[in-house]
Write an enzyme that holds these catalytic residues in place. Structure first.
Site, short mmCIF file in Angstrom:
data_model
loop_
_atom_site.label_atom_id
_atom_site.label_comp_id
_atom_site.label_asym_id
_atom_site.label_seq_id
_atom_site.Cartn_x
_atom_site.Cartn_y
_atom_site.Cartn_z
CB CYS A 19 -5.83 13.96 11.48
SG CYS A 19 -7.16 12.79 11.83
CB CYS A 103 -13.18 12.11 8.69
SG CYS A 103 -12.03 13.34 8.05
CG HIS A 131 -10.20 0.09 7.80
ND1 HIS A 131 -10.94 1.24 7.82
CD2 HIS A 131 -9.17 0.28 8.65
CE1 HIS A 131 -10.37 2.11 8.66
NE2 HIS A 131 -9.29 1.55 9.17
CD GLU A 133 -11.59 5.59 4.87
OE1 GLU A 133 -10.72 5.74 5.74
OE2 GLU A 133 -11.47 6.03 3.71
CB THR A 172 -8.93 8.68 3.84
OG1 THR A 172 -9.26 7.98 5.04
CG2 THR A 172 -10.18 9.16 3.14
CB SER A 230 -4.73 2.85 13.85
OG SER A 230 -4.21 3.94 13.13
CB SER A 275 -6.63 7.42 15.98
OG SER A 275 -5.88 6.34 15.48
S1 SF4 Z 1 -6.87 10.22 9.03
FE1 SF4 Z 1 -9.06 9.80 8.72
S2 SF4 Z 1 -10.07 11.12 10.23
FE2 SF4 Z 1 -7.98 11.90 9.97
S3 SF4 Z 1 -8.17 13.54 8.40
FE3 SF4 Z 1 -7.59 11.59 7.40
S4 SF4 Z 1 -9.56 10.76 6.73
FE4 SF4 Z 1 -10.00 12.27 8.30
#
Ligand code: SF4
Length: 316
Positions: A19, A103, A131, A133, A172, A230, A275
Site C-alpha cells: 500500500c 502512515c 498491536h 498501531e 486501520t 500483519s 506489507s
Molecule cells: S495498511 Fe497501514 S500503512 Fe498501508 S495504507 Fe493502510 S494504514 Fe497505511
C-alpha cells in the site's frame, strides 16, 4: 523435477500487496540511509515483513525494539504503525535526529483521538490489543483516556462514566465486516457516540478484502502472502473463509507452503497483505509452476492511485 500436467488455475486478487503507507515507510528508511549514512536505526519492524526488514538490514538499517538501544548520535526512524507520543518526546529530549514513517492514515486517527479528547469525550478504540498501531494510538492520549474494545462481546460489556460524551476510532487494518458489527453494538448501547464519517479502516485494507471477497467463492483454496503479525494479512485469511473458500492460509514465503494441503485444489486464490512485496507473490506462482500446469487469471476489483509524500527533510 518434471513438470506435472495437473492443471491449476490461479485467481490473482488485485489490488494486493504494498500500500502507499508501506511504500512510503520503506522509501523513508532507504533515503535516510542515503542521506545520513549507515547505520540508520529503525524502532520496530518498519512494516510487518521479514523479507523487507532483511533487505533494509543489508542496506544499513538496524532494527531495535526501543529507543534506549539507539545511540544519541545516529538517526532513528519510527515505523509505519505509529508510535506513542512519549517516543518522539524522548527522542527530542535526547536531541536525536528522528524521522517519523507513521502512515498518514494512522496519523489521521491519532488526530481524531486527540480532537475527541480535547472536546471532553472518552475515546473507544476498536482494535487488537498489543498491536503496535493500537499501542501508538492509545499513546496519543494520557493513560486511561482510551478504552480498547476488541470484539462485539467487549462492546456489549463496556462500561463508561458518561455515555453522552463518547467517541470511537478504529485500527486501520481491521476486518471491515467485524468492525461494522462492533460499531453497531456500540451505537445500540450508546446512541450518542460519535465516530468518523467514513470508518478509519484504510483504503488499502478495504480494497484487499474486497478483492478476496470477489474471488473466494470461486477458489478451492486461497493463500495470503504475508506475516503472522500483519493484521491486514491475517484478516484476508479470515475473509476468504467467510466468503466461501473452503480453506485459506497464510504463508511468508513459497517454501512455507504445504503442497499436500493444496493437493486437491484446481482453483487457487492468491493475494498478499499490504506489507508483502510482489516479488514474494511471483516466487509463489513460480513454485506452483514447478508442480502444476498453471493458468493465471488476475481479478481486479478496483484501481489504486494513492501516493503519500515523503517527509520534507528527506526530499530537500
Ligand atoms: S495498511 Fe497501514 S500503512 Fe498501508 S495504507 Fe493502510 S494504514 Fe497505511
Amino acid at each position: 523435477m518434471t513438470q506435472s500436467t495437473k492443471p491449476l488455475t490461479i485467481l490473482l486478487a488485485s489490488p494486493r500487496g504494498f500500500c502507499a503507507g508501506v511504500d512510503r515507510a520503506i522509501q523513508i528508511v532507504e533515503r535516510a540511509i542515503e542521506r545520513y549514512g549507515r547505520p540508520v536505526y529503525v524502532r520496530h519492524e518498519i512494516v510487518h515483513n521479514r523479507y523487507v526488514v532483511e533487505n533494509l538490514e543489508a542496506k544499513g538499517a538496524i532494527f531495535v525494539d526501543e529507543l534506549d538501544e539507539v545511540p544519541d548520535t545516529r538517526p532513528v526512524v519510527f515505523s509505519a504503525h505509529g508510535v506513542p507520543k512519549a517516543v518522539p518526546a524522548e527522542a527530542g529530549r535526547r536531541n536525536m535526529l528522528y524521522v517519523d514513517a507513521t502512515c498518514p492514515l494512522v496519523s489521521k486517527v491519532h488526530r481524531e483521538a486527540e480532537r475527541h479528547h480535547a472536546s471532553g469525550r472518552t475515546v473507544v478504540l476498536i482494535g487488537h490489543g498489543g498491536h503496535p498501531e493500537v499501542i501508538g494510538t492509545m499513546g496519543q492520549l494520557p493513560a486511561g483516556a482510551v478504552l480498547l474494545v476488541e470484539d462485539v462481546a467487549q462492546a456489549e460489556a463496556l462500561t463508561v462514566a458518561d455515555p453522552h460524551n463518547l467517541a470511537y476510532a478504529t485500527q486501520t487494518t481491521l476486518s471491515v465486516d467485524d468492525t461494522v458489527e462492533i460499531v453497531a453494538a456500540l451505537r445500540r448501547r450508546f446512541p450518542a457516540i460519535q465516530g468518523p464519517k467514513m470508518e478509519d479502516i484504510c483504503y488499502a485494507t478495504t480494497n484487499r478484502q474486497a478483492a478476496v471477497k470477489a474471488i473466494a467463492p470461486r477458489c478451492d483454496a486461497l493463500v495470503v502472502v504475508g506475516a503472522p503479525n500483519s493484521s491486514n494479512s491475517m484478516r484476508l485469511v479470515e475473509v476468504a473463509a467467510n466468503y466461501g473458500c473452503r480453506k485459506s492460509r497464510l504463508v511468508q514465503r513459497a517454501a512455507d507452503l504445504d503442497w499436500n494441503w493444496l493437493d486437491d485444489a484446481r482453483r487457487l486464490g492468491i493475494t498478499a497483505g499490504a506489507s508483502a512485496p510482489e516479488t514474494l507473490v511471483d516466487e509463489l506462482i513460480a513454485a506452483c509452476r514447478t508442480r502444476y500446469h498453471v493458468t493465471v487469471e488476475e481479478v481486479r476489483t478496483t484501481e489504486e492511485s494513492v501516493v503519500f509524500k515523503l517527509p520534507r527533510t528527506l526530499v530537500a
